[in-house]
Design a protein around this motif. Structure first.
Motif, PDB file in Angstrom:
ATOM      1  N   LYS A 166       0.832  -1.212   0.000  1.00 25.40           N
ATOM      2  CA  LYS A 166       0.000   0.000   0.000  1.00 25.40           C
ATOM      3  C   LYS A 166       0.866   1.261   0.000  1.00 25.40           C
ATOM      4  N   LYS A 167       0.232   2.388  -0.260  1.00 25.37           N
ATOM      5  CA  LYS A 167       0.893   3.680  -0.133  1.00 25.37           C
ATOM      6  C   LYS A 167      -0.162   4.717   0.228  1.00 25.37           C
ATOM      7  N   GLY A 168       0.291   5.911   0.603  1.00 34.39           N
ATOM      8  CA  GLY A 168      -0.642   6.971   0.972  1.00 34.39           C
ATOM      9  C   GLY A 168      -1.185   6.805   2.374  1.00 34.39           C
ATOM     10  N   PHE A 169      -0.281   6.669   3.359  1.00 37.09           N
ATOM     11  CA  PHE A 169      -0.733   6.517   4.741  1.00 37.09           C
ATOM     12  C   PHE A 169       0.326   7.025   5.716  1.00 37.09           C
ATOM     13  N   ILE A 170      -0.143   7.309   6.929  1.00 39.81           N
ATOM     14  CA  ILE A 170       0.744   7.552   8.074  1.00 39.81           C
ATOM     15  C   ILE A 170       0.606   6.343   8.986  1.00 39.81           C
ATOM     16  N   LEU A 171       1.714   5.702   9.312  1.00 35.40           N
ATOM     17  CA  LEU A 171       1.716   4.528  10.170  1.00 35.40           C
ATOM     18  C   LEU A 171       2.357   4.865  11.511  1.00 35.40           C
ATOM     19  N   VAL A 172       1.563   4.816  12.571  1.00 40.48           N
ATOM     20  CA  VAL A 172       2.095   4.978  13.925  1.00 40.48           C
ATOM     21  C   VAL A 172       2.411   3.584  14.454  1.00 40.48           C
ATOM     22  N   SER A 173       3.664   3.341  14.749  1.00 39.26           N
ATOM     23  CA  SER A 173       4.048   2.025  15.272  1.00 39.26           C
ATOM     24  C   SER A 173       5.361   2.150  16.028  1.00 39.26           C
ATOM     25  N   HIS A 174       5.562   1.232  16.988  1.00 47.06           N
ATOM     26  CA  HIS A 174       6.834   1.152  17.709  1.00 47.06           C
ATOM     27  C   HIS A 174       7.562  -0.139  17.354  1.00 47.06           C
ATOM     28  N   ASP A 175       7.044  -0.851  16.363  1.00 47.86           N
ATOM     29  CA  ASP A 175       7.659  -2.089  15.914  1.00 47.86           C
ATOM     30  C   ASP A 175       8.679  -1.745  14.828  1.00 47.86           C
ATOM     31  N   ARG A 176       9.952  -1.958  15.131  1.00 49.37           N
ATOM     32  CA  ARG A 176      11.018  -1.546  14.224  1.00 49.37           C
ATOM     33  C   ARG A 176      10.977  -2.321  12.908  1.00 49.37           C
ATOM     34  N   ASP A 177      10.639  -3.617  12.958  1.00 51.26           N
ATOM     35  CA  ASP A 177      10.530  -4.412  11.736  1.00 51.26           C
ATOM     36  C   ASP A 177       9.423  -3.884  10.837  1.00 51.26           C
ATOM     37  N   LEU A 178       8.287  -3.560  11.434  1.00 55.39           N
ATOM     38  CA  LEU A 178       7.148  -3.054  10.666  1.00 55.39           C
ATOM     39  C   LEU A 178       7.490  -1.723  10.003  1.00 55.39           C
ATOM     40  N   LEU A 179       8.128  -0.819  10.754  1.00 58.89           N
ATOM     41  CA  LEU A 179       8.501   0.484  10.206  1.00 58.89           C
ATOM     42  C   LEU A 179       9.532   0.348   9.089  1.00 58.89           C
ATOM     43  N   ASP A 180      10.464  -0.582   9.240  1.00 61.19           N
ATOM     44  CA  ASP A 180      11.474  -0.784   8.206  1.00 61.19           C
ATOM     45  C   ASP A 180      10.868  -1.330   6.921  1.00 61.19           C
ATOM     46  N   ALA A 181       9.925  -2.259   7.071  1.00 63.84           N
ATOM     47  CA  ALA A 181       9.374  -2.942   5.895  1.00 63.84           C
ATOM     48  C   ALA A 181       8.360  -2.089   5.141  1.00 63.84           C
ATOM     49  N   CYS A 182       7.620  -1.243   5.849  1.00 64.43           N
ATOM     50  CA  CYS A 182       6.415  -0.632   5.260  1.00 64.43           C
ATOM     51  C   CYS A 182       6.507   0.856   4.981  1.00 64.43           C
ATOM     52  N   THR A 183       7.618   1.504   5.277  1.00 64.58           N
ATOM     53  CA  THR A 183       7.666   2.969   5.136  1.00 64.58           C
ATOM     54  C   THR A 183       8.807   3.402   4.225  1.00 64.58           C
ATOM     55  N   ASP A 184       8.594   4.545   3.546  1.00 64.52           N
ATOM     56  CA  ASP A 184       9.653   5.131   2.720  1.00 64.52           C
ATOM     57  C   ASP A 184      10.018   6.553   3.169  1.00 64.52           C
ATOM     58  N   HIS A 185       9.276   7.076   4.160  1.00 61.13           N
ATOM     59  CA  HIS A 185       9.598   8.358   4.793  1.00 61.13           C
ATOM     60  C   HIS A 185       9.253   8.243   6.277  1.00 61.13           C
ATOM     61  N   VAL A 186       9.853   9.084   7.092  1.00 60.71           N
ATOM     62  CA  VAL A 186       9.512   9.116   8.514  1.00 60.71           C
ATOM     63  C   VAL A 186       9.195  10.544   8.937  1.00 60.71           C
ATOM     64  N   LEU A 187       8.211  10.657   9.809  1.00 60.06           N
ATOM     65  CA  LEU A 187       7.867  11.916  10.479  1.00 60.06           C
ATOM     66  C   LEU A 187       8.187  11.703  11.940  1.00 60.06           C
ATOM     67  N   VAL A 188       9.143  12.470  12.468  1.00 60.98           N
ATOM     68  CA  VAL A 188       9.674  12.204  13.801  1.00 60.98           C
ATOM     69  C   VAL A 188       9.379  13.359  14.748  1.00 60.98           C
ATOM     70  N   LEU A 189       8.762  13.023  15.890  1.00 62.31           N
ATOM     71  CA  LEU A 189       8.578  13.996  16.958  1.00 62.31           C
ATOM     72  C   LEU A 189       9.786  13.909  17.880  1.00 62.31           C
ATOM     73  N   ASN A 190      10.757  14.794  17.651  1.00 59.98           N
ATOM     74  CA  ASN A 190      11.945  14.825  18.508  1.00 59.98           C
ATOM     75  C   ASN A 190      11.606  15.482  19.838  1.00 59.98           C
ATOM     76  N   ARG A 191      12.604  15.639  20.685  1.00 58.85           N
ATOM     77  CA  ARG A 191      12.381  16.244  21.999  1.00 58.85           C
ATOM     78  C   ARG A 191      11.910  17.690  21.859  1.00 58.85           C
ATOM     79  N   LYS A 192      12.493  18.440  20.921  1.00 58.19           N
ATOM     80  CA  LYS A 192      12.163  19.863  20.792  1.00 58.19           C
ATOM     81  C   LYS A 192      11.778  20.283  19.374  1.00 58.19           C
ATOM     82  N   SER A 193      11.751  19.353  18.450  1.00 54.57           N
ATOM     83  CA  SER A 193      11.457  19.722  17.068  1.00 54.57           C
ATOM     84  C   SER A 193      10.755  18.566  16.358  1.00 54.57           C
ATOM     85  N   ILE A 194      10.314  18.850  15.132  1.00 52.86           N
ATOM     86  CA  ILE A 194       9.709  17.835  14.269  1.00 52.86           C
ATOM     87  C   ILE A 194      10.495  17.813  12.964  1.00 52.86           C
ATOM     88  N   GLU A 195      10.806  16.612  12.485  1.00 52.47           N
ATOM     89  CA  GLU A 195      11.535  16.508  11.223  1.00 52.47           C
ATOM     90  C   GLU A 195      10.876  15.483  10.312  1.00 52.47           C
TER      91      GLU A 195
END
Length: 505
Positions: free
Chosen positions: A165-194
């Protein structure tokens, strides 16, 4: 494809003093497979709700596409109905044949749509709702923790499905799932968003390099500041000492001093003071460059645990053990199990195979409580064995930290310190548990277990909803202190690092 633009977003819950988001701006493409990463309580689910327009906020969010959210809310009436009867209510305009096609990709027979929803397993329910979610056209989908409570086989199926699939935001803490299913990341850092291209592992590698560079730069700046401060101090001392010689002198020792010497000394002092001022300006510049270098660095504190040493090698033993809840239909027959001191044994198997029931049988053998399990054969624990147990269910948590610590005999200040080490903000300490996220509730149970000296730690799915940073902390903790453990979990990376043995059930 279209882009979702977030500009100067600021949001705060009513009654809270802290902003969840403050003046945040970024942009994402609706064709991306976007992984959403951040610590528990940082606002991942809140942001998804903002995209859905569920809260008022300051700033602008431009969403040019229709959005849908997983998991759907299933009410009590729906539990007694077939999914085919309430699909239209959850996703208006959905077509049943499309849902059936998506179920086929999830290796699920279409008959699940025509059985009462309450009769379906956790895995079947998740797959039905995912099939419904992806049955639309041109929707941008918000997928929140789809793998929680799923066994390894179901996780693999969901992972392969999302890969297509494509066209989604996936919230997960499973590292295998994030590695297999995503091509970009949206990261909430301590003080910023990247926003970054790549999957979890590529982001983590980049983050590690960036953090190491920031630490080295910070160290270099600190050394430069220390050297400049020393120079300022020295210049000030020289200037003051030089200035003190302007008035009064010993005519014998300084017989060649003339009346013009005083002006010369004043000019020399002024020059030294000017140099000191230049050093101070350089210090300010160095401090300015240093600021922000460490703002997004995660510095997880090393956790500690104090396992008790049991006097015998064998802690738990089962021989020809049969157990279940129905005498004519046991979960296991003639099950054999042995736990030695220092082992970390993972119980592995499908949902419903009896992992949690076996844990309850062990607890029952140790504390003589009746968990309603019918059993025969031998199951025994060592005499005087102390067990620290984490339940996979958090629904019993009510009230606040003070009452929880009093009930369990825990030192409140130390308990709060461990929660801080696990990433909870101090503002959470005054809130009732009912206002905690599921991940924060899990951390309460983990902190309680870490504070409890025990011979054996039994953790039943402790990582559900727990963020990646805390998972890494726990891995390092367990590898350092080597407590005796029985664990149930479906995070394969965690299991690969921690398990000394895996028991297939």
């Amino acid at each position: 494809m279209a882009r979702i633009n977030v500009t100067n977003l600021t949001f705060c819950y009513d009654g809270s003093f802290d902003n969840v988001f403050e003046d945040v701006s970024f942009s994402v493409d609706t064709a991306w497979k976007l992984g959403f990463i951040g610590r528990n309580g940082k606002g991942k689910t809140t942001f998804l709700n903002l995209l859905l327009g569920k809260h008022e906020y300051k700033g602008t969010i431009t969403t040019p596409v229709k959005m849908d959210y997983f998991p759907y809310i299933i009410n009590k009436n729906m539990l007694n109905m077939c999914a085919s009867e309430f699909m239209e209510e959850l996703k208006p305009g959905c077509e049943e044949w499309r849902v059936i096609c998506e179920l086929d990709k999830l290796n699920v027979d279409a008959s699940v749509l025509y059985r009462p929803f309450a009769s379906l397993s956790n895995g079947e329910r998740t797959k039905v709702l995912l099939a419904l979610l992806f049955s639309g056209e041109n929707d941008f989908l918000l997928v929140d923790e789809p793998a929680n409570h799923l066994d390894h086989e179901a996780r693999e199926t969901v992972k392969k499905y999302l890969c297509q699939k494509k066209g989604f935001i996936l919230v997960s803490h499973d590292r295998d799932l994030l590695d297999a299913c995503t091509d970009h990341v949206l990261v909430l850092n301590r003080k910023s968003i990247e926003v970054q291209s790549g999957n979890f592992s590529s982001w983590w590698e980049n983050k590690t390099k960036k953090d190491n560079f920031s630490r080295m730069e910070n160290k270099k700046h600190l050394q430069e500041i220390a050297a400049l401060e020393k120079s300022v101090k020295q210049c000030r001392q020289w200037a003051n000492k030089n200035e003190s010689t302007k008035i009064g002198y010993d005519p014998i020792k300084e017989h060649d001093r003339s009346m013009g010497t005083r002006a010369y000394i004043g000019a020399k002092t002024k020059k030294m003071q000017k140099r000191a001022k230049q050093y101070e300006q350089r210090i300010e510049k160095e401090i300015e460059e240093k600021e922000g270098l460490l703002k997004d660095i995660e510095n997880p504190v090393e956790l500690k645990i104090k396992p008790l040493v049991y006097h015998k090698e064998t802690l738990v033993i089962a021989r020809d053990f049969t157990f279940g809840y129905k005498e004519d239909n046991p979960l296991f027959k003639n099950f054999n199990f042995k736990l030695e001191r220092g082992e970390r044994v993972f119980l592995h198997g499908k949902n419903g195979c009896g992992k949690t029931s076996f844990i309850k049988a062990v607890l029952s053998a140790n504390n003589k409580q009746d968990y309603g399990i019918i059993k025969s054969g031998q199951l025994s624990t060592g005499a005087g064995l102390v067990i620290s147990y984490i339940n996979q269910d958090t629904s019993f948590l009510t009230g606040g930290i003070k009452g929880f610590c009093k009930e369990r005999g825990l030192e409140e200040s130390l308990f709060c310190a461990i929660l801080r080490q696990l990433g909870l903000e101090r503002v959470q300490f005054v809130k009732p548990f009912e206002d905690y996220s599921e991940g924060q509730k899990k951390k309460v149970l983990i902190a309680s277990s870490l504070m409890t000296p025990a011979h054996l730690y039994i953790w039943d799915e402790p990582l559900n909803y727990i963020d990646i940073f805390t998972r890494i902390q726990l891995e390092e903790l367990l590898l350092e202190f080597n407590p005796s453990m029985i664990l149930v979990g479906h995070d394969m990376r965690f299991q690969e690092k921690i398990a000394t043995r895996v028991v297939e059930m």
